[in-house]
Design an enzyme around this catalytic site. Structure first.
Site, PDB file in Angstrom:
ATOM      1  N   GLY A  12       0.604  -1.421   0.095  1.00 41.18           N
ATOM      2  CA  GLY A  12      -0.219   0.440   0.154  1.00 41.18           C
ATOM      3  C   GLY A  12       0.813   1.379   0.094  1.00 41.18           C
ATOM      4  O   GLY A  12       0.957   2.294   0.528  1.00 41.18           O
ATOM      5  N   GLY A  16      -0.926   7.706   0.975  1.00 42.04           N
ATOM      6  CA  GLY A  16      -1.274   7.945   2.818  1.00 42.04           C
ATOM      7  C   GLY A  16       0.186   7.541   3.715  1.00 42.04           C
ATOM      8  O   GLY A  16       1.156   8.022   3.183  1.00 42.04           O
ATOM      9  N   ASP A  59      -1.788  -8.240  -6.109  1.00 40.94           N
ATOM     10  CA  ASP A  59      -2.632  -7.969  -5.927  1.00 40.94           C
ATOM     11  C   ASP A  59      -2.295  -9.051  -4.623  1.00 40.94           C
ATOM     12  O   ASP A  59      -2.662 -10.106  -5.043  1.00 40.94           O
ATOM     13  CB  ASP A  59      -3.103  -8.582  -7.536  1.00 40.94           C
ATOM     14  N   SER A 137      -1.837  -2.077  12.244  1.00 42.61           N
ATOM     15  CA  SER A 137      -3.642  -2.276  12.657  1.00 42.61           C
ATOM     16  C   SER A 137      -4.406  -1.192  13.002  1.00 42.61           C
ATOM     17  O   SER A 137      -3.984  -0.081  12.034  1.00 42.61           O
ATOM     18  CB  SER A 137      -3.494  -2.451  13.586  1.00 42.61           C
ATOM     19  N   TYR A 152     -14.706  -4.365   9.796  1.00 44.87           N
ATOM     20  CA  TYR A 152     -13.687  -3.336  10.350  1.00 44.87           C
ATOM     21  C   TYR A 152     -12.484  -3.373  11.506  1.00 44.87           C
ATOM     22  O   TYR A 152     -11.563  -4.171  11.655  1.00 44.87           O
ATOM     23  CB  TYR A 152     -12.994  -1.718   9.975  1.00 44.87           C
ATOM     24  N   ALA A 154     -13.260  -5.834  13.502  1.00 44.38           N
ATOM     25  CA  ALA A 154     -12.947  -7.063  13.550  1.00 44.38           C
ATOM     26  C   ALA A 154     -11.043  -7.064  12.614  1.00 44.38           C
ATOM     27  O   ALA A 154     -10.528  -8.232  13.537  1.00 44.38           O
ATOM     28  CB  ALA A 154     -14.451  -8.028  13.363  1.00 44.38           C
ATOM     29  N   SER A 155     -11.461  -7.591  11.588  1.00 46.56           N
ATOM     30  CA  SER A 155     -10.168  -6.718  10.893  1.00 46.56           C
ATOM     31  C   SER A 155      -8.844  -6.785  12.234  1.00 46.56           C
ATOM     32  O   SER A 155      -7.850  -7.478  11.421  1.00 46.56           O
ATOM     33  CB  SER A 155     -10.648  -7.076   9.270  1.00 46.56           C
ATOM     34  N   LYS A 156      -8.914  -5.846  11.670  1.00 39.45           N
ATOM     35  CA  LYS A 156      -7.761  -5.606  12.807  1.00 39.45           C
ATOM     36  C   LYS A 156      -7.421  -5.701  13.857  1.00 39.45           C
ATOM     37  O   LYS A 156      -6.675  -6.319  14.875  1.00 39.45           O
ATOM     38  CB  LYS A 156      -7.726  -3.561  13.118  1.00 39.45           C
ATOM     39  N   THR A 187      -5.322  11.324   6.433  1.00 33.97           N
ATOM     40  CA  THR A 187      -5.112  10.837   4.736  1.00 33.97           C
ATOM     41  C   THR A 187      -6.465  11.010   3.641  1.00 33.97           C
ATOM     42  O   THR A 187      -7.214  11.354   4.616  1.00 33.97           O
ATOM     43  CB  THR A 187      -4.552   9.358   4.836  1.00 33.97           C
TER      44      THR A 187
END
Length: 282
Positions: A12, A16, A59, A137, A152, A154-156, A187
């Site tokens: 990524g 940002g 990807d 995170s 979001y 939960a994923s973190k 960002t």
């Protein structure tokens, strides 16, 4: 004292915090392999590939693409020192409203992609008996009490938990792991183009709607966190021998983490006797 040049792999990286991190690292003379969904976005931001910069079109939801990126990084630079899982996106929507596809897509990018990066990077780090894995995170991955952000959050939390387990797993190999918990960072993360909002809305959940409006109308563009300073903090943490496992970034993150720790401590003490009564009596 100037730090020795090292090789970083950053996901990524075209915008940002990731972009700021690559910029600072190149300025300091480090070598960087940077990933994005398009190589053009990377070369536009940092220039063509060189002996210090490797743009990679990846990807992150494709295991083969991730593996090839790690392999090319090692072939290009001959070593891999620091891995930063920075890519991710926010999914907004109540638990009742979110579709299965929306939740799974969020986890694919925020959790399973970093998991794949770590899995493919570890053989090289293990051979070296050195390396540092840094997972970005969020403060919501430690203090998750935000209506309408369950996917979001939960994923973190999953990424934070993975990092804790990973740190225990690889310590004997000379490899370190750090989970970074930034507070709100200024960002485009909360912009209309970046923030995913559940296709289905349920009017009963006023608190979740208010939270979305707050983030879009009030918080976006006014976040307290400086992405450039966050990038420098990450570099600092990677440069010290006693790197932290938990790295909170920003005053808001520190305050929310302290409040969570205090709340957990209160619950622990209030229920200690009842809790311990669930053990077998010896």
């Amino acid at each position: 004292m100037k730090q020795a040049s090292r090789t970083w792999f950053i996901t990524g990286a075209s915008k940002g915090v990731g972009q700021k991190l690559v910029t600072r690292l190149l300025e300091q003379g480090h070598r960087v392999a940077a990933t994005s969904r398009t190589a053009a976005s990377l070369t536009q931001a940092f220039g063509a590939e060189s002996d210090r910069f490797l743009p990679l079109e990846v990807d992150l939801t494709n295991d083969g693409s991730v593996r090839q990126a790690i392999e090319k990084t090692v072939q290009w630079f001959g070593v891999l020192d620091v891995v930063v899982n920075n890519a991710g996106y926010a999914q907004q929507g109540t638990v009742e409203a979110l579709s299965d596809d929306e939740v799974r897509s969020n986890f694919e990018v925020n959790f399973f992609a970093p998991m794949a990066v770590v899995r493919h990077a570890l053989p090289q780090l293990r051979r070296q008996r050195s390396g540092h894995i840094i997972n970005l995170s969020s403060i919501v991955g430690f203090q998750g009490g935000y209506a309408g952000w369950g996917s979001y959050v939960a994923s973190k939390f999953a990424l934070s938990g993975l990092t804790e387990s990973l740190a225990a797993e690889v310590a004997e190999l000379g490899i370190r792991a750090t989970v970074v918990y930034p507070g709100p960072v200024r960002t485009d993360f909360l912009s209309n183009g970046a923030l995913a909002v559940a296709k289905r809305q349920i009017d009963d959940y006023a608190e979740a709607k208010a939270s979305l409006d707050l983030h879009l109308d009030t918080l976006h563009g006014h976040q307290a966190g400086d992405p450039d300073k966050l990038a420098l903090l990450i570099i600092q943490a990677a440069s010290v021998e006693s790197a932290p496992l938990h790295l909170f970034a920003g005053k808001i993150a520190n305050e929310l983490a302290a409040a969570k720790a205090s709340a957990v401590s209160r619950d622990l003490e209030a229920w200690r006797r009842s809790s311990e009564a669930t053990d077998f009596a010896e």
